[in-house]
Design a protein around this motif. Structure first.
Motif: not given
Length: 483
Positions: A149-152, A379-381, A459-462
């Motif tokens: 769940g790292v989306s950034s 922005i960061f879901n 934080r999955p991709p948004n």
């Protein structure tokens, strides 16, 4: 214990209304159970009197560096002390940065940071920096997105010969981010220019903190911000510029957004209120305590940042919280390039922004919520489980007294550092109570932070951003040539 916040005025990013808020026991999920007027408290519930006060989503600080190994030392706030300090100021969630060393596996670094963060007292997530490139980095980025769940992903355009990402790394990582639906973030300073300016200043005998801003002028930031934005434009990926400090970078973001590009900007409270004159303080220790990158700027740049927030061209407020004590800063006494870069703010961000933003009329209370919590959550879901007062969301809440005041001081702050860049500033607007997933962690001056109570935020991709971008990119593809 179930908690009823009674008699307050709820302020969300887009609404203001009178209501009570009932919060579940942390053991039962710690979510918001009910919002309404004159709610009846369940038997045994704790009551928080919010009469005459505001009930807002807890702050989200999307840019911190707790216990970061950096420039030969380690930041003095760890994940427990740093998140506890944040709770005392109304911040209930941070997004910290995993920064692999050059050639270090991203997954190895991520596991190290996850271990350090187990002692956090508030919820936390991670961005992961891409500091080098090969096939293993490509694979690790996919693992981080899909399994953790790292989306950034973070890219330092500064710090040559250390963690600087050159254009080749940017292109490869931005392209991979687009494939994964992850958001690239950028520290925008031209690292080669900074390196050369540092060498020139040292050769001329400028060794003190006063040389630090001279080695990182606004143009260095503006060039890098524009370059990152244009690389992102060519590749068709959104980009987020961290700690914008200069009018030059604000202008680059504004131009790009006027062209329809998906660009986001972040600003620090220190860059909004602290003048570059601090680097000329005759007390070396005081001057060095303010050394961070990008540096504090002149009034022209501070005003541009406020205008950027007001116009919606800058979207979030963070702290870049990375604190070093005087003995650590002294590593650079004979050479300003060796002063560990970093300042604090996780405890004071919301109060400084309220006092200088809302009380001055620059921001409305709803805009304050937007830039301190909701925008970062979206922005960061993390939204809507964070960043909103709504039924089912995490009960991450700050009860804010707009009439109370306090004077910021190292003598009373909870940050584990012997200096405060806002020292002596009296602010009107104070966090009276802070709840983290329904638990009262700060109440009327009593810090009740619990070591290890924080939870990792997946934080999955948004898709909200990337679906539209992929459609746009497809429309830009050349039509096949008719034969």
């Amino acid at each position: 214990m179930t908690t009823l916040i009674r008699g307050g005025t709820v302020i969300d990013a887009d609404n203001t209304y009178r209501a009570d808020v009932l919060c579940a026991d942390p053991q039962d999920g710690g979510t918001i159970l009910q919002i309404g007027v004159d709610l009846e408290p369940p038997a045994g519930a704790a009551i928080v009197d919010a009469g005459g006060q505001y009930v807002m989503p807890g702050g989200i600080d999307p840019h911190t560096h707790m216990e970061l190994p950096f420039m030969g030392t380690t930041a003095s706030d760890d994940f427990y002390t740093g998140t506890a300090a944040g709770l005392s100021g109304g911040t209930t969630c941070i997004i910290d940065f995993v920064i692999p060393s050059p050639k270090q596996s991203l997954m190895e670094a991520f596991r190290t940071w996850r271990g350090w963060a187990e002692k956090a007292s508030a919820d936390y997530g991670f961005h992961v920096a891409v500091t080098w490139w090969d096939d293993s980095v490509y694979r690790d980025m996919g693992t981080l997105v899909h399994e953790h769940g790292v989306s950034s992903f973070k890219h330092f355009m500064a710090y040559k010969n250390a963690i600087m990402a050159d254009d080749e790394v940017l292109v490869n990582s931005f392209s991979r981010s687009l494939e994964l639906g992850a958001l690239p973030t950028v520290h925008a300073e031209n690292g080669e220019l900074v390196f050369q300016l540092q060498r020139q200043l040292l050769a001329k005998g400028f060794t003190g903190p006063e040389a630090h801003p001279l080695s990182r002028p606004p143009e260095v930031e503006g060039e890098a911000a524009n370059r990152a934005i244009r690389i992102a434009q060519v590749l068709g990926v959104p980009v987020y510029i961290v700690h914008v400090s200069a009018k030059d970078a604000v202008d680059a973001i504004s131009r790009a957004r006027s062209e329809g590009l998906r660009v986001f900007g972040e600003v620090l409270p220190g860059h909004l209120v602290i003048d570059e004159a601090v680097y000329r303080d005759p007390d070396w220790t005081r001057a060095a305590a303010h050394v961070m990158s990008p540096p504090f700027r002149s009034a022209e740049h501070r005003e541009a940042l406020w205008r950027g927030l007001q116009a919606g061209q800058l979207h979030t407020t963070a702290t870049d919280h990375c604190v070093f004590c005087a003995s650590q800063k002294a590593m650079g006494r004979e050479d300003f390039t060796r002063i560990p870069n970093g300042c604090g703010g996780v405890e004071d961000r919301m109060a400084v922004l309220w006092h200088h933003g809302v009380n001055s009329g620059r921001l409305t209370p709803n805009e304050f919520v937007r830039i301190t919590s909701t925008n970062a959550a979206q922005i960061f879901n993390l939204y809507p489980r964070k960043g909103a007062i709504r039924v089912g969301a995490d009960a991450d809440i700050v009860v804010w007294d707009p009439n109370a005041s306090r004077t910021i001081s190292v003598k009373t702050h909870h940050q584990k550092v012997d200096f405060n860049v806002f020292e002596g500033m009296t602010v009107q607007g104070v966090a009276m109570h802070t709840l983290t997933r329904g638990a009262l962690a700060w109440t009327d001056g009593d810090l009740r932070a619990v070591r290890g109570a924080g939870q990792y935020q997946n934080r999955p991709p948004n898709p909200a951003y990337f679906d539209a971008i992929r459609v746009s990119n497809k429309l830009k593809e050349p039509h096949p040539v008719e034969r």
